[in-house]
Design a protein around this motif. Sequence first.
Motif, PDB file in Angstrom:
ATOM      1  N   ARG A  25      28.304 -99.159 -60.846  1.00 37.17           N
ATOM      2  CA  ARG A  25      27.918 -97.746 -60.932  1.00 37.17           C
ATOM      3  C   ARG A  25      28.435 -97.014 -59.710  1.00 37.17           C
ATOM      4  O   ARG A  25      28.532 -97.578 -58.636  1.00 37.17           O
ATOM      5  CB  ARG A  25      26.403 -97.601 -60.978  1.00 37.17           C
ATOM      6  N   LEU A  26      28.731 -95.740 -59.886  1.00 41.23           N
ATOM      7  CA  LEU A  26      29.183 -94.888 -58.802  1.00 41.23           C
ATOM      8  C   LEU A  26      28.483 -93.548 -58.940  1.00 41.23           C
ATOM      9  O   LEU A  26      28.543 -92.922 -59.995  1.00 41.23           O
ATOM     10  CB  LEU A  26      30.708 -94.698 -58.887  1.00 41.23           C
ATOM     11  N   ARG A  49      36.433 -91.385 -65.499  1.00 43.59           N
ATOM     12  CA  ARG A  49      37.098 -92.663 -65.243  1.00 43.59           C
ATOM     13  C   ARG A  49      38.612 -92.514 -65.264  1.00 43.59           C
ATOM     14  O   ARG A  49      39.316 -93.051 -64.405  1.00 43.59           O
ATOM     15  CB  ARG A  49      36.679 -93.705 -66.296  1.00 43.59           C
ATOM     16  N   ARG A  50      39.128 -91.782 -66.264  1.00 38.39           N
ATOM     17  CA  ARG A  50      40.581 -91.583 -66.357  1.00 38.39           C
ATOM     18  C   ARG A  50      41.101 -90.792 -65.161  1.00 38.39           C
ATOM     19  O   ARG A  50      42.170 -91.109 -64.626  1.00 38.39           O
ATOM     20  CB  ARG A  50      40.941 -90.865 -67.658  1.00 38.39           C
ATOM     21  N   ALA A  51      40.355 -89.764 -64.737  1.00 39.73           N
ATOM     22  CA  ALA A  51      40.782 -88.945 -63.600  1.00 39.73           C
ATOM     23  C   ALA A  51      40.808 -89.769 -62.315  1.00 39.73           C
ATOM     24  O   ALA A  51      41.755 -89.670 -61.516  1.00 39.73           O
ATOM     25  CB  ALA A  51      39.862 -87.745 -63.440  1.00 39.73           C
ATOM     26  N   ILE A  52      39.792 -90.599 -62.122  1.00 38.88           N
ATOM     27  CA  ILE A  52      39.748 -91.439 -60.925  1.00 38.88           C
ATOM     28  C   ILE A  52      40.878 -92.465 -60.964  1.00 38.88           C
ATOM     29  O   ILE A  52      41.555 -92.694 -59.960  1.00 38.88           O
ATOM     30  CB  ILE A  52      38.372 -92.128 -60.799  1.00 38.88           C
ATOM     31  N   ASP A  57      46.048 -94.544 -59.032  1.00 43.43           N
ATOM     32  CA  ASP A  57      47.427 -94.951 -59.330  1.00 43.43           C
ATOM     33  C   ASP A  57      48.424 -94.127 -58.522  1.00 43.43           C
ATOM     34  O   ASP A  57      49.389 -94.663 -57.970  1.00 43.43           O
ATOM     35  CB  ASP A  57      47.729 -94.812 -60.822  1.00 43.43           C
ATOM     36  N   GLU A  58      48.205 -92.807 -58.446  1.00 39.93           N
ATOM     37  CA  GLU A  58      49.094 -91.936 -57.674  1.00 39.93           C
ATOM     38  C   GLU A  58      49.048 -92.289 -56.195  1.00 39.93           C
ATOM     39  O   GLU A  58      50.080 -92.308 -55.520  1.00 39.93           O
ATOM     40  CB  GLU A  58      48.716 -90.473 -57.879  1.00 39.93           C
TER      41      GLU A  58
END
Length: 66
Positions: A25-26, A49-52, A57-58
């Motif tokens: 959890r975060l 989750r996708r944004a994080i 990755d970037e």
Amino acid sequence: MTKNKGNPENLRPFTTDREESLTERLNLRVTKTMKEKLSIKDDPPEFCRRAIQKALDEDEQSNLDS
């Protein structure tokens, strides 16, 4: 006498088809505006989750380029 409250569906073990299960959890604080914008998304947790993951990755790619 017992109270019959709750949903028996919640007692079933959670299963997922993800490569890596979601066990951690975060908690984080966001602005009211951010929360309002997130709340209108179809699946706010998955959006986050996708944004994080995209940011991680970037960041990893920029560290490799350096």
